[in-house]
Write a protein that holds these residues in place. Sequence first.
Motif, PDB file in Angstrom:
ATOM      1  N   ASP A  52      71.484  54.568  27.981  1.00 53.41           N
ATOM      2  CA  ASP A  52      72.083  53.290  27.618  1.00 53.41           C
ATOM      3  C   ASP A  52      72.015  52.353  28.817  1.00 53.41           C
ATOM      4  N   GLU A  53      72.467  51.133  28.587  1.00 54.03           N
ATOM      5  CA  GLU A  53      72.388  50.091  29.604  1.00 54.03           C
ATOM      6  C   GLU A  53      73.131  50.472  30.876  1.00 54.03           C
ATOM      7  N   GLN A  54      74.328  51.025  30.707  1.00 57.74           N
ATOM      8  CA  GLN A  54      75.134  51.386  31.875  1.00 57.74           C
ATOM      9  C   GLN A  54      74.433  52.430  32.728  1.00 57.74           C
ATOM     10  N   LEU A  55      73.848  53.456  32.084  1.00 58.47           N
ATOM     11  CA  LEU A  55      73.141  54.493  32.831  1.00 58.47           C
ATOM     12  C   LEU A  55      71.997  53.895  33.626  1.00 58.47           C
ATOM     13  N   VAL A  56      71.220  53.021  33.007  1.00 59.29           N
ATOM     14  CA  VAL A  56      70.059  52.455  33.694  1.00 59.29           C
ATOM     15  C   VAL A  56      70.503  51.564  34.850  1.00 59.29           C
ATOM     16  N   GLU A  57      71.518  50.743  34.628  1.00 62.31           N
ATOM     17  CA  GLU A  57      71.998  49.882  35.706  1.00 62.31           C
ATOM     18  C   GLU A  57      72.559  50.703  36.866  1.00 62.31           C
ATOM     19  N   ALA A  98      74.302  48.924  20.426  1.00 66.40           N
ATOM     20  CA  ALA A  98      75.387  49.757  20.948  1.00 66.40           C
ATOM     21  C   ALA A  98      75.037  50.324  22.322  1.00 66.40           C
ATOM     22  N   LYS A  99      73.742  50.587  22.541  1.00 67.47           N
ATOM     23  CA  LYS A  99      73.305  51.133  23.819  1.00 67.47           C
ATOM     24  C   LYS A  99      72.944  50.042  24.828  1.00 67.47           C
ATOM     25  N   PHE A 100      72.343  48.965  24.335  1.00 65.61           N
ATOM     26  CA  PHE A 100      71.866  47.896  25.208  1.00 65.61           C
ATOM     27  C   PHE A 100      72.397  46.554  24.698  1.00 65.61           C
ATOM     28  N   PRO A 101      73.685  46.335  24.865  1.00 66.53           N
ATOM     29  CA  PRO A 101      74.299  45.130  24.280  1.00 66.53           C
ATOM     30  C   PRO A 101      73.750  43.825  24.836  1.00 66.53           C
ATOM     31  N   HIS A 102      73.194  43.831  26.029  1.00 66.75           N
ATOM     32  CA  HIS A 102      72.666  42.603  26.614  1.00 66.75           C
ATOM     33  C   HIS A 102      71.150  42.510  26.503  1.00 66.75           C
ATOM     34  N   GLY A 103      70.525  43.508  25.860  1.00 66.79           N
ATOM     35  CA  GLY A 103      69.088  43.462  25.654  1.00 66.79           C
ATOM     36  C   GLY A 103      68.289  43.960  26.840  1.00 66.79           C
ATOM     37  N   ILE A 104      66.999  44.116  26.616  1.00 67.00           N
ATOM     38  CA  ILE A 104      66.118  44.672  27.641  1.00 67.00           C
ATOM     39  C   ILE A 104      65.786  43.647  28.716  1.00 67.00           C
ATOM     40  N   ALA A 105      65.626  42.390  28.355  1.00 66.17           N
ATOM     41  CA  ALA A 105      65.277  41.378  29.354  1.00 66.17           C
ATOM     42  C   ALA A 105      66.372  41.248  30.410  1.00 66.17           C
ATOM     43  N   ALA A 151      57.372  39.786  27.362  1.00 69.03           N
ATOM     44  CA  ALA A 151      58.456  38.798  27.309  1.00 69.03           C
ATOM     45  C   ALA A 151      59.745  39.353  27.908  1.00 69.03           C
ATOM     46  N   TRP A 152      59.933  40.649  27.783  1.00 64.34           N
ATOM     47  CA  TRP A 152      61.119  41.288  28.372  1.00 64.34           C
ATOM     48  C   TRP A 152      60.935  41.575  29.869  1.00 64.34           C
ATOM     49  N   HIS A 153      59.776  41.281  30.417  1.00 67.03           N
ATOM     50  CA  HIS A 153      59.461  41.534  31.825  1.00 67.03           C
ATOM     51  C   HIS A 153      59.464  43.027  32.147  1.00 67.03           C
ATOM     52  N   VAL A 154      58.946  43.812  31.222  1.00 66.61           N
ATOM     53  CA  VAL A 154      58.764  45.247  31.440  1.00 66.61           C
ATOM     54  C   VAL A 154      57.533  45.448  32.326  1.00 66.61           C
ATOM     55  N   ASP A 155      57.633  46.371  33.259  1.00 73.18           N
ATOM     56  CA  ASP A 155      56.572  46.580  34.254  1.00 73.18           C
ATOM     57  C   ASP A 155      55.762  47.862  34.044  1.00 73.18           C
ATOM     58  N   TYR A 156      56.187  48.700  33.109  1.00 74.71           N
ATOM     59  CA  TYR A 156      55.590  50.046  32.990  1.00 74.71           C
ATOM     60  C   TYR A 156      55.857  50.514  31.570  1.00 74.71           C
ATOM     61  N   ILE A 157      54.855  51.089  30.931  1.00 77.07           N
ATOM     62  CA  ILE A 157      55.067  51.660  29.605  1.00 77.07           C
ATOM     63  C   ILE A 157      54.549  53.090  29.578  1.00 77.07           C
ATOM     64  N   LYS A 158      55.414  53.987  29.158  1.00 77.19           N
ATOM     65  CA  LYS A 158      55.042  55.376  28.887  1.00 77.19           C
ATOM     66  C   LYS A 158      54.755  55.460  27.396  1.00 77.19           C
ATOM     67  N   TYR A 159      53.516  55.839  27.052  1.00 73.32           N
ATOM     68  CA  TYR A 159      53.044  55.711  25.664  1.00 73.32           C
ATOM     69  C   TYR A 159      52.687  57.077  25.108  1.00 73.32           C
ATOM     70  N   ASP A 160      53.515  57.564  24.185  1.00 77.11           N
ATOM     71  CA  ASP A 160      53.359  58.899  23.599  1.00 77.11           C
ATOM     72  C   ASP A 160      52.436  58.837  22.382  1.00 77.11           C
ATOM     73  N   ASP A 161      52.222  59.972  21.711  1.00 76.57           N
ATOM     74  CA  ASP A 161      51.267  60.028  20.600  1.00 76.57           C
ATOM     75  C   ASP A 161      51.740  60.991  19.518  1.00 76.57           C
ATOM     76  N   CYS A 162      52.962  60.764  19.044  1.00 76.99           N
ATOM     77  CA  CYS A 162      53.536  61.626  18.001  1.00 76.99           C
ATOM     78  C   CYS A 162      53.471  60.938  16.632  1.00 76.99           C
ATOM     79  N   ASN A 163      53.623  61.754  15.594  1.00 83.91           N
ATOM     80  CA  ASN A 163      53.797  61.253  14.232  1.00 83.91           C
ATOM     81  C   ASN A 163      52.695  60.277  13.811  1.00 83.91           C
ATOM     82  N   VAL A 164      51.451  60.729  13.999  1.00 82.85           N
ATOM     83  CA  VAL A 164      50.310  59.918  13.584  1.00 82.85           C
ATOM     84  C   VAL A 164      49.858  60.378  12.196  1.00 82.85           C
ATOM     85  N   PRO A 165      49.193  59.513  11.431  1.00 83.47           N
ATOM     86  CA  PRO A 165      48.718  59.912  10.099  1.00 83.47           C
ATOM     87  C   PRO A 165      47.784  61.115  10.177  1.00 83.47           C
TER      88      PRO A 165
END
Length: 716
Positions: A52-57, A98-105, A151-165
Amino acid sequence: MSRRLPVLLALSLLVPAALLGLSGPAAALDNGLASTPPMGWNDWNAFGCGVDEQLVEQTADAMVSSGMRDAGYRYVNIDDCWALPNRDAAGELVPDPAKFPHGIAALADHVHARGLKLGIYQDAGVHTCSKGGGFSGSLGHERQDAMRFAAWHVDYIKYDDCNVPADGQNVDSSIARYVAMRDALAEATAATGQTIVFSVCEKGDYGVPNSAWPGIGNLWRTTYDIHDNYGRMVWILHQNVALADLAGPNRWNDPDMLEVGNGGMTDVEYRSHFALWAEMAAPLIAGTDLRTMSPATREILTNRDLIAVDQDPLGAQGRPVTDGADGHWALSKPLADGSRAVTLFNETDAPATISTTAAQLGLAPSVDYQLRDLWTHTTTESAGTITDTLPAHGSASYRVTPSRWPSVGTPPHVAVGLTGVTDGIAGGTTVPATVTLVNDGRLPALFATVDLRLPDGWAAQPQQPAVVPAIPPGGSRTLAYQLVAAAPAAPLPTERLGVTAAYHGVFWTRTNTATFTQEVRRPTPVQPPYRTFAAVDPSVTARFGQLGGRFAIEAAGSDVSGANDQYGTVYLAKGAAQQGVATVRVAAQQARNAATKSGLVVRADLTRPGSSPGYVTLAVTPAKGVQLQWDADGNGQLDSVASATPPWSPSTPIWLRLTRNGTSFTGQYSADGGTWTTVAAITVPAATGSEDVGVFTTSHSKYVNGRSDFDSFTVD
């Protein structure tokens, strides 16, 4: 666990890389965002879906206050379970309010203000990988999601590969899904200026070779998930070490996140874990709770000498110079200044002396070599050999640099070790032990004194004075002892023995030291009429101990609720008659999880998990009070629960009592074993005859043992 390397590694030591299709540098993703392996933190290993937001901050703040940011850690990465299950009407991903009340940005702003960067998790399929169907994946939404992340100013994406057709579960389709997001991220960067590191998390489900990823991602997972146990860590080493030809600036083999500090391994094993990942130029993504990490964990994670090896701008991945088939490893990593980083690693379960040479490491002949110990941060000299006696699962790491002139003012490298002391020593046993001193230097080591450190109650009878006048260059000396082991003071003790050798030299007056530390695990077998049973994943081994009326259990287990029926137990077969009382004091509990459970268990047959009926548990947890669970419908699985929170801290020690009257059970707890509070009175229809009864623990972590200690177990 096998001591053999995968076929690819074995071949790579004998066959030119060109014949394996691995010659020459692999093409890198040309975005310039990972010239050295990324360093940071990810919540998954320690918290799972509990982000949640608090943990990340708070973690971002802890990275600053602990010195991790200044040591090179930059990325604060959110893993799965951050979003609502479904997209909004416009098809956009929505952070869980509930987890990120102020959003990702806003969270990115908090992280960026501390000189750090924010990462996030997403999936190439229809849903993410978390249990229960997960959250919305990016399949068909790649451009939309990439623009949202930018737009959220994210700097890194971890991209998984589950639940594909079903029609996408193949090599070409998996690669295409990642190419789609790679291109979408490039377009988002061009449109917004926001750069995003691309971490490929396809773990081999669809047979994609690792050689496919350098032009697609900045880093890519080379194995299935890591777990916080030693066997899994070593298994990953075996897979990842064979892939050195793929690694380099902006293209990194990723053997998964660090488990350092999560409690499933010893500090010796965690040091090996960290050193091996640094040697392999792996991304260093911490996976523990940085807010509460121990000084030992902080020391490992902020070891700047090893971080410098990992972050060396040459970007080479270390390679084995010995094949590791016997569990004895020497790995060499070329560094930009012409030196080599070497890691000696003892994979085996017994102490071992491991040596390599400057020539094996790939260094040219020299008058001698400077050895920078990357753990003690001291420097010694070697004539060309590097020797260490390492405890089981232990390692040593050095930066080896050729000297331009003889190292007259530098002490020689001396290794000290202790042999003869192994697991399983009974109390009162006399054990012949030998301390060995080896001098790798060009000059003698003089007036070496040996200090033997033993557990409480042990005794040592030296067979000669503990002073060695001289250890010649390239020579060794031994000291013999008769050690007398004390009787164990607790069930399943782990005791530590150590040796320190202090020595002087010809051209320097200060004292130099060499040390060796070994842990000994001593059995205290469970005695009849008690029996033991472990319903745990095959990758982990449960341990049981008894000392008089005290019991200890070390066991893993995802849970005992529903189909997750995993535990370790010491029990009395058919010890619970139709009427009776079982009582125990839970003296200690290792808190692997808020829902770790330790206490009393009753069941028709405890050796038949998942199916045996008449099932009842009464357990204490670290953070969820005392829980009485039972099988209400008779299918052999716990499906009902009643909980109570004691007025004092609901942790151990605590007394538990389970009273049976036919199919009726009453669970109670007490602070002193005299005044009892009832959790609930229940009915278990399938409890129709005499049942097994015992003490149990489940760590609430499928692959990681947790320890619980019990005493005063009685059945009346």
